[in-house]
Write an enzyme that holds these catalytic residues in place. Structure first.
Site, PDB file in Angstrom:
ATOM      1  N   GLU A   1       0.834  -1.112   0.218  1.00 59.36           N
ATOM      2  CA  GLU A   1       0.103   0.031  -0.026  1.00 59.36           C
ATOM      3  C   GLU A   1       0.754   1.109   0.040  1.00 59.36           C
ATOM      4  O   GLU A   1       1.784   1.096   0.787  1.00 59.36           O
ATOM      5  CB  GLU A   1      -0.788  -0.052   1.197  1.00 59.36           C
TER       6      GLU A   1
ATOM      7  N   ARG B   1       5.091 -13.349   9.549  1.00 60.30           N
ATOM      8  CA  ARG B   1       5.788 -11.797   9.341  1.00 60.30           C
ATOM      9  C   ARG B   1       7.156 -11.939   9.896  1.00 60.30           C
ATOM     10  O   ARG B   1       7.331 -12.659  10.584  1.00 60.30           O
ATOM     11  CB  ARG B   1       4.898 -10.910  10.146  1.00 60.30           C
TER      12      ARG B   1
ATOM     13  N   LYS C   1       4.101   0.003  10.278  1.00 64.14           N
ATOM     14  CA  LYS C   1       4.145   1.297   9.643  1.00 64.14           C
ATOM     15  C   LYS C   1       3.790   2.457  10.362  1.00 64.14           C
ATOM     16  O   LYS C   1       4.143   3.499  10.590  1.00 64.14           O
ATOM     17  CB  LYS C   1       3.242   1.272   8.405  1.00 64.14           C
TER      18      LYS C   1
HETATM   19  P1  ATP Z   1      -0.425  -1.844   6.708  1.00 65.25           P
HETATM   20  O1  ATP Z   1      -1.162  -2.637   5.496  1.00 65.25           O
HETATM   21  O2  ATP Z   1      -0.745  -2.036   7.933  1.00 65.25           O
HETATM   22  O3  ATP Z   1      -0.375  -0.566   6.118  1.00 65.25           O
HETATM   23  P2  ATP Z   1       1.668  -3.383   6.079  1.00 65.25           P
HETATM   24  O4  ATP Z   1       3.041  -3.664   6.722  1.00 65.25           O
HETATM   25  O5  ATP Z   1       0.910  -4.794   5.809  1.00 65.25           O
HETATM   26  O6  ATP Z   1       1.148  -2.189   6.644  1.00 65.25           O
HETATM   27  P3  ATP Z   1       1.681  -3.236   3.122  1.00 65.25           P
HETATM   28  O7  ATP Z   1       2.177  -2.243   2.435  1.00 65.25           O
HETATM   29  O8  ATP Z   1       0.182  -3.735   3.129  1.00 65.25           O
HETATM   30  O9  ATP Z   1       2.046  -2.920   4.694  1.00 65.25           O
HETATM   31  O10 ATP Z   1       2.663  -4.572   2.925  1.00 65.25           O
HETATM   32  C1  ATP Z   1       2.911  -4.996   1.679  1.00 65.25           C
HETATM   33  C2  ATP Z   1       3.395  -6.435   1.849  1.00 65.25           C
HETATM   34  O11 ATP Z   1       4.221  -6.715   2.629  1.00 65.25           O
HETATM   35  C3  ATP Z   1       2.163  -7.112   2.357  1.00 65.25           C
HETATM   36  O12 ATP Z   1       2.021  -8.620   1.334  1.00 65.25           O
HETATM   37  C4  ATP Z   1       2.462  -7.572   3.494  1.00 65.25           C
HETATM   38  O13 ATP Z   1       1.893  -8.991   4.104  1.00 65.25           O
HETATM   39  C5  ATP Z   1       3.790  -7.750   3.626  1.00 65.25           C
HETATM   40  N1  ATP Z   1       4.602  -7.407   4.858  1.00 65.25           N
HETATM   41  C6  ATP Z   1       4.169  -6.320   5.615  1.00 65.25           C
HETATM   42  N2  ATP Z   1       4.959  -6.316   6.969  1.00 65.25           N
HETATM   43  C7  ATP Z   1       5.782  -7.509   6.774  1.00 65.25           C
HETATM   44  C8  ATP Z   1       6.534  -8.123   7.850  1.00 65.25           C
HETATM   45  N3  ATP Z   1       6.867  -7.603   8.913  1.00 65.25           N
HETATM   46  N4  ATP Z   1       6.996  -9.396   7.370  1.00 65.25           N
HETATM   47  C9  ATP Z   1       6.700  -9.965   6.195  1.00 65.25           C
HETATM   48  N5  ATP Z   1       5.796  -9.459   5.079  1.00 65.25           N
HETATM   49  C10 ATP Z   1       5.448  -8.415   5.590  1.00 65.25           C
HETATM   50 MG    MG Z   2      -1.217  -4.514   4.478  1.00 64.78          MG
END
Ligand code: ATP
Ligand code: MG
Length: 578
Positions: free
Chosen positions: A48, A275, A285
């Site tokens: 995102e 994760r 984030k």
């Molecule tokens: P949010 O959606 O809460 O803003 P997010 O960390 O999930 O935060 P995204 O931009 O949706 O951010 O993440 C992009 C991809 O990275 C998603 O497929 C997510 O599952 C993966 N991802 C995010 N954080 C982690 C992590 N700590 N370890 C592994 N993969 C991650």
């Molecule tokens: Mg996300």
């Protein structure tokens, strides 16, 4: 985030690739063998655009791109840009840039969920026509309340049995902007008593009168993650949709949506992996934003942050981050990895590749009394003992030098072998010097050393075979380059910030950075390109700042803390056995 506080320590030290397999690769392999998806493999990284990628994202990036590459498939970069309020084109550019820096090239054009808004809304209309979606006039709070709980079934909305014609009319009017935000939503019509809470008539569309960075003001409804994600995967021809564990309860909904639509091709399949969590680090984030907004760090690229751009500024090479992500592997249970393991990959890389240089961080002046007045000798110094091809460089030596303040003691204890009155030491790539006297200021602080040198010891050996117990780094005072050097400690004092249920920001370390001014560097360091990492002999690895030529950041120290952790653990395991 659901990370357990157990620390996972199953990764080998120093290895930069992991030819091993995991449940995801096994799955892809067996799907290919079975001829599923016509033998194709397609993955995607779906960020995102609302923040900068961090080390957790690096794991997801490495996994998606590596799996595609290993099986001859493709991996697209798709911006999951369905939320107009928080997204921004600057993040789009930054994310692309970080992915390329990490060493991956997205297949084909970069794609955007917002490009599918028209198709997604057409599919929503199909669902409505099939009696599988309805417009609900309840507000968000009521909807949430009526979802029930794990132990109680939900309550049907009074609007659940609206006619298809009414739903179509209302949905069209939601889309055209007729209604206020929060007054209506479109929900899937599944089962309010479903054992999986995600299946209790989930929301597919919300009204938002917001400007979207790509679609402008043309939309007044925006799809939820659940409505956009699987369908975006299907539109692109994704085969294996890899996401993190918190989405496992969404999988049933992911499949439900795809089953009820007239799709162009195969149905993609979602698999979840753990994760990445790291000790002394937060990878949310929202929390990272709080650090930036609260001025607890200088910005998203502050070298203490776990973002890729901060790591780049800090001097973490992309190879080390990839090696780390590969070594920790992918598992199905959440765990936390030691930050020392990541650092060991960084150190191992620089140990092989970084040029050795001399820098004095806390300078103490040394005057060589028997040095010929005005003479300067250009000494040869080895650039990298690990890599002969790196050659040598010239380092000027003169009658006035700087050494490290804590390399001298007036009255040294038994184990201190460095410089002291009457003692002889070696200067790296230079001569043996002997301290004959020292000068103190009014406070008794040593401000200058008087030494003599032995001209016969150039190159570091005495012809008579006499030994010294220490070799010091130094720089020539008149040739030295002035610089500031930033030293870092953990950003969070707590190894698992927030794991006790408190705010992770409560354990932010107030002493996570100290900047030393007036450091003295050997002259070639002035010509080091921005971003390059060198070893300051005896002090660690240091990265030349990307923007400020007189600033260096300590990347990692020299000591292999990961090896020590492993030793301690082996000892603990043996004791447990004994
Ligand atoms: P949010 O959606 O809460 O803003 P997010 O960390 O999930 O935060 P995204 O931009 O949706 O951010 O993440 C992009 C991809 O990275 C998603 O497929 C997510 O599952 C993966 N991802 C995010 N954080 C982690 C992590 N700590 N370890 C592994 N993969 C991650
Ligand atoms: Mg996300």
């Amino acid at each position: 985030m659901g990370g357990s506080s157990d620390t996972v320590n199953d990764a080998p030290t120093g290895s930069t690739s992991n030819s091993g397999t995991d449940f995801i690769r096994e799955k892809v392999k067996s799907d290919m063998a079975a001829g599923r998806f016509g033998g194709r493999v397609q993955t995607r990284f779906p960020p995102e655009p609302n923040g900068y990628p961090h080390i957790g994202h690096a794991k997801a990036i490495c996994l998606n791109f590596a799996v595609a590459a290993e099986f001859g498939g493709v991996c697209k970069l798709r911006f999951d840009d369905t939320n107009p309020e928080t997204e921004d084109a600057n993040f789009v550019d930054a994310i692309e840039d970080d992915i390329r820096w990490l060493g991956f090239e997205p297949s084909g054009e970069v794609v955007y969920a917002s490009d599918y808004f028209e198709q997604l809304s057409a599919w929503a209309v199909d669902l409505i026509e099939a009696g599988l979606a309805y417009v609900d006039d309840q507000d968000a709070e009521t909807i949430s309340l009526n979802r029930g709980s794990f132990t109680e079934v939900g309550t049907d909305s009074p609007w659940r049995d609206r006619s298809a014609a009414d739903n179509l009319d209302l949905f069209a009017r939601m889309r055209s902007g007729e209604f206020a935000e929060g007054t209506r939503v479109l929900r899937a019509r599944i089962d309010m008593a479903h054992e999986n809470m995600q299946m209790r008539d989930p929301v597919l569309y919300r009204i938002r009168h917001a400007h979207h960075y790509r679609t402008g003001d043309s939309w007044h409804i925006y799809p939820t993650y659940d409505w956009a994600h699987g369908q975006s995967d299907a539109i692109e021809g994704v085969t294996h949709s890899l996401c993190t564990l918190e989405f496992d309860t969404h999988r049933q909904l992911y499949d439900w949506c795809l089953e009820h639509l007239d799709l162009p091709g195969d149905k993609p399949e979602q698999s979840e992996f753990a994760r990445l969590n790291l000790t002394h680090t937060v990878t949310s984030k929202r929390k990272l934003r709080a650090l930036v907004d609260g001025h607890l760090v200088d910005g998203w690229d502050d070298p203490r942050m776990p973002t890729l751009r901060a790591m780049r500024r800090r001097g973490y090479p992309p190879e080390a981050i990839r090696g780390f992500c590969s070594a920790i592997g992918v598992a199905r249970v959440n765990g936390t990895h030691e930050i020392e393991l990541l650092e060991s990959f960084v150190r191992t890389h620089h140990n092989t590749n970084a040029l050795r240089r001399m820098a004095v961080l806390n300078p103490l002046e040394v005057v060589i009394d028997n040095w010929p007045e005005g003479q300067v000798v250009e000494l040869d110094a080895i650039n990298n003992p690990e890599d002969e091809s790196a050659g040598t460089r010239k380092v000027p030596f003169s009658g006035r030098l700087f050494i490290e303040r804590d390399d001298f003691m007036i009255d040294p204890p038994k184990k201190f072998f460095r410089l002291a009155p009457g003692r002889e030491v070696r200067l790296r790539a230079g001569f043996f010097i002997t301290c004959t006297d020292y000068v103190t200021d009014a406070d008794g602080e040593v401000v200058q050393l008087k030494c003599t040198y032995d001209p016969a010891t150039q190159g570091g050996q005495a012809p008579d075979g006499r030994k010294v117990k220490a070799t010091l780094h130094w720089v020539s005072a008149e040739h030295a380059v002035d610089a500031s050097v930033a030293l870092y400690r953990r950003l969070f004092t707590d190894s698992h910030p927030g794991a006790d249920g408190g705010d992770p920001l409560d354990s932010v370390n107030p002493d996570s950075r100290s900047v030393l001014e007036g450091c003295k560097l050997e002259p070639v360091l002035a010509d080091t390109p921005a971003g390059e990492v060198v070893q300051f002999e005896r002090l660690g690895y240091f990265a030349h700042d990307l923007d400020q030529p007189d600033l260096w950041h300590r990347t990692v120290g020299l000591r292999d803390e990961w090896a020590n952790i492993q030793k301690r653990q082996a000892k603990g395991a043996n004791q447990a056995k004994g």
